[in-house]
Enzyme design. Structure first.
Site, mmCIF file in Angstrom:
data_model
loop_
_atom_site.group_PDB
_atom_site.id
_atom_site.type_symbol
_atom_site.label_atom_id
_atom_site.label_comp_id
_atom_site.label_asym_id
_atom_site.label_seq_id
_atom_site.Cartn_x
_atom_site.Cartn_y
_atom_site.Cartn_z
ATOM 1 N N GLY A 47 -6.107 68.239 36.517
ATOM 2 C CA GLY A 47 -7.463 68.007 37.008
ATOM 3 C C GLY A 47 -7.635 68.593 38.391
ATOM 4 O O GLY A 47 -6.650 68.893 39.083
ATOM 5 N N GLN A 52 -11.012 70.008 46.753
ATOM 6 C CA GLN A 52 -9.675 70.621 46.828
ATOM 7 C C GLN A 52 -9.733 72.135 47.009
ATOM 8 O O GLN A 52 -8.744 72.743 47.419
ATOM 9 C CB GLN A 52 -8.852 70.278 45.578
ATOM 10 N N CYS A 100 -0.644 65.242 42.494
ATOM 11 C CA CYS A 100 -1.892 65.839 42.931
ATOM 12 C C CYS A 100 -1.589 67.243 43.424
ATOM 13 O O CYS A 100 -0.609 67.444 44.150
ATOM 14 C CB CYS A 100 -2.497 64.993 44.052
ATOM 15 N N LEU A 101 -2.420 68.200 43.040
ATOM 16 C CA LEU A 101 -2.193 69.582 43.476
ATOM 17 C C LEU A 101 -2.315 69.721 44.993
ATOM 18 O O LEU A 101 -1.826 70.698 45.560
ATOM 19 C CB LEU A 101 -3.156 70.532 42.761
ATOM 20 N N HIS A 142 -8.666 59.387 39.373
ATOM 21 C CA HIS A 142 -7.984 60.166 40.418
ATOM 22 C C HIS A 142 -8.911 61.259 40.961
ATOM 23 O O HIS A 142 -9.066 61.400 42.183
ATOM 24 C CB HIS A 142 -6.694 60.772 39.843
ATOM 25 N N GLU A 143 -9.549 61.994 40.046
ATOM 26 C CA GLU A 143 -10.441 63.081 40.489
ATOM 27 C C GLU A 143 -11.691 62.524 41.156
ATOM 28 O O GLU A 143 -12.172 63.067 42.144
ATOM 29 C CB GLU A 143 -10.822 63.996 39.315
ATOM 30 N N HIS A 146 -11.260 61.811 44.767
ATOM 31 C CA HIS A 146 -11.338 62.978 45.656
ATOM 32 C C HIS A 146 -12.760 63.164 46.201
ATOM 33 O O HIS A 146 -12.940 63.629 47.325
ATOM 34 C CB HIS A 146 -10.959 64.262 44.903
HETATM 35 NI NI NI Z 1 -5.616 65.140 43.155
#
Ligand code: NI
Length: 179
Positions: A47, A52, A100-101, A142-143, A146
């Protein structure tokens, strides 16, 4: 390399609240969504949220076929959500290790509600509503976080449940991950 476009924890942009998308069906929105999918796939992510890649817009994408970063996770349909909202259906929480990226190489154990219903718009302006549980609910939440400047370490109850992937693998706490 697209992966280098992903902001990492410490960048203050990741801590800001994103704005609602005013023109959901615009070319600009479609281009952002495409860039987000490309970036997510290049990084093998499950995701990605617009902040991000430095854009404070309420857009998230996610989806999981078989993913080497999450060998045990069930599949989730490829999804783009603009201006998402949600309600918790089952507020009982379950724990799972998240990555997480924006926090490469690490995982943390996070408690999240078991089941939610979310609504959002697609790039065609269509409103969708979906019930989600398990990994699907988790990746959405989670997304969604953000978009409000929240990162998963904020939700770790015990800081001992946070660490480097290699160490957690060696300790047998998470399955083998290929990043
Ligand atoms: Ni993340």
């Amino acid at each position: 390399m697209p992966e280098t476009n992903i902001l990492r924890i410490g960048n203050p942009i990741l801590r800001q609240k994103s704005d609602l998308v005013a023109d959901i069906t615009s070319e600009e929105t479609k281009n952002i969504v495409q860039k987000m999918f490309d970036t997510m796939k290049a990084a093998n992510g499950a995701g990605l949220a617009a902040p991000q890649i430095g854009l404070l817009s309420r857009i998230i994408v996610f989806g999981l076929d078989k993913n080497p970063r999450y060998p045990d996770a069930e599949t989730v349909p490829m999804t783009v959500l603009i201006n998402p909202e949600y309600e918790v259906i089952d507020k009982e929480e379950e724990a799972a290790w998240e990555g997480c990226l924006s926090i490469p190489g690490m995982r943390g154990k996070v408690y999240r509600p078991k089941e939610i219903v979310y609504t959002a718009y697609t790039t065609n302006g269509e409103r969708i509503e979906r019930t989600a549980k398990g990994f699907h609910a988790r990746v959405f939440l989670h997304e969604f976080d953000h978009l409000d400047g929240v990162l998963y370490p904020d939700r770790i109850k015990n800081v001992a449940d946070f660490g480097y992937i290699e160490e957690l693998e060696q300790a047998g706490l998470i399955p083998k991950v290929e990043e």
